[in-house]
Design an enzyme around this catalytic site. Sequence first.
Site, short mmCIF file in Angstrom:
data_model
loop_
_atom_site.label_atom_id
_atom_site.label_comp_id
_atom_site.label_asym_id
_atom_site.label_seq_id
_atom_site.Cartn_x
_atom_site.Cartn_y
_atom_site.Cartn_z
N ARG A 112 55.82 50.78 33.62
CA ARG A 112 56.30 49.71 34.50
C ARG A 112 57.77 49.84 34.82
O ARG A 112 58.36 49.74 33.73
CB ARG A 112 56.07 48.13 33.87
CG ARG A 112 56.17 47.07 34.61
CD ARG A 112 56.19 46.03 34.21
NE ARG A 112 54.67 45.83 33.96
CZ ARG A 112 54.14 44.94 32.70
NH1 ARG A 112 54.87 44.01 32.06
NH2 ARG A 112 52.95 45.10 32.41
N HIS A 157 56.29 48.08 28.45
CA HIS A 157 55.76 49.06 29.42
C HIS A 157 56.79 50.00 30.04
O HIS A 157 56.43 50.99 30.30
CB HIS A 157 55.15 48.05 30.42
CG HIS A 157 53.93 47.63 30.10
ND1 HIS A 157 52.67 48.31 30.59
CD2 HIS A 157 53.61 46.36 29.63
CE1 HIS A 157 51.79 47.40 30.18
NE2 HIS A 157 52.07 46.25 29.62
N ASP A 164 48.12 48.30 29.54
CA ASP A 164 46.97 47.41 29.66
C ASP A 164 45.84 47.94 30.02
O ASP A 164 45.52 48.46 31.03
CB ASP A 164 47.38 45.92 30.37
CG ASP A 164 48.77 45.44 30.21
OD1 ASP A 164 49.11 45.36 28.90
OD2 ASP A 164 49.68 44.99 31.17
N GLU A 246 47.92 39.22 23.34
CA GLU A 246 47.22 39.76 24.58
C GLU A 246 46.16 40.91 24.10
O GLU A 246 46.39 42.08 23.53
CB GLU A 246 48.10 40.41 25.51
CG GLU A 246 49.32 39.40 26.23
CD GLU A 246 50.34 39.95 26.98
OE1 GLU A 246 50.38 41.39 26.93
OE2 GLU A 246 50.97 39.31 27.50
N HIS A 249 46.64 44.57 25.59
CA HIS A 249 48.00 45.23 25.50
C HIS A 249 48.10 46.27 24.39
O HIS A 249 48.00 45.46 23.21
CB HIS A 249 49.18 44.01 25.44
CG HIS A 249 50.41 44.45 25.52
ND1 HIS A 249 51.37 44.35 26.53
CD2 HIS A 249 51.15 45.24 24.32
CE1 HIS A 249 52.36 44.85 26.22
NE2 HIS A 249 52.43 45.36 24.98
#
Length: 274
Positions: A112, A157, A164, A246, A249
């Site tokens: 990301r 990320h 994810d 999470e 993740h």
Amino acid sequence: MRRRLPAPVCALLTLATVTLLAVGATVAPAQAGPGAGRDPEAPASFVELRRVDPTIIEEIRYFTPHNFMGVPVTGYEQPLCLLTRSTAEALRRAQRTLLRQGYSLKVYDCYRPQRAVDHFVDWARDLGDQRMKAEFYPRVDKTRLFADGYIAEKSGHSRGSTLDLTVVRLPALPTRPYRPGQTLTPCYGPKKERFPDNSVDTGTGFDCFDTLAHTEDPRVTGVQRAHRTLLKTTLEREGFTNLPEEWWHFTHQPEQYPDTYFDFPVALRSLHRP
């Protein structure tokens, strides 16, 4: 969110770094010289996951408006999963294990860019924009997103080893496309009431801003807990660690770039090609 993922054979371009006074990390900026002002390129160690393992299902949510902001995210020019090669190869090994059991991995997000994280931050500060609240954060006040750790100014990320993902039972059924403006339902509701995802039931949808998404939440039992355990144990065998808040993740260890936050776009043009 607490966001926490390799086209080799070309020489690695030297990336200048900017020291972040607050955290001592670096952001890889655009290349200097005649090409200054252009988007930065990925190091040669980044690859497109599809080239390493085309059997892994990809549903890159931030390329679409079906995410907690309700719009495509800045920096996602193509629906691609880009990762460091070591991370992608570890995923391929995990995928082989799951395929033998009748399952497949499905990735929602991989590398990301920092510009995408900045988009998250800007959105979180706009308290008037709550178009996706009913699905992604129905029990969380938007004023709490930073304090509760759902949004942060840096994400793992952006370092290329975090992603994810979930598990899909084979044969994989299609997922109905999201239609902007459709009625939203809570991400923590029963599976038959949540947005129809072709993944196994893990107790919440992806990117659910809710404590029920904590991997070991005691309210998640039975088949839902078994599915979380299947994902977690399979990935742990290949060197991944889970973020406890999470269930989706994971970060591959050791990270190749533990202190660098890249900002090249999610696009094939970012990669070095032979």
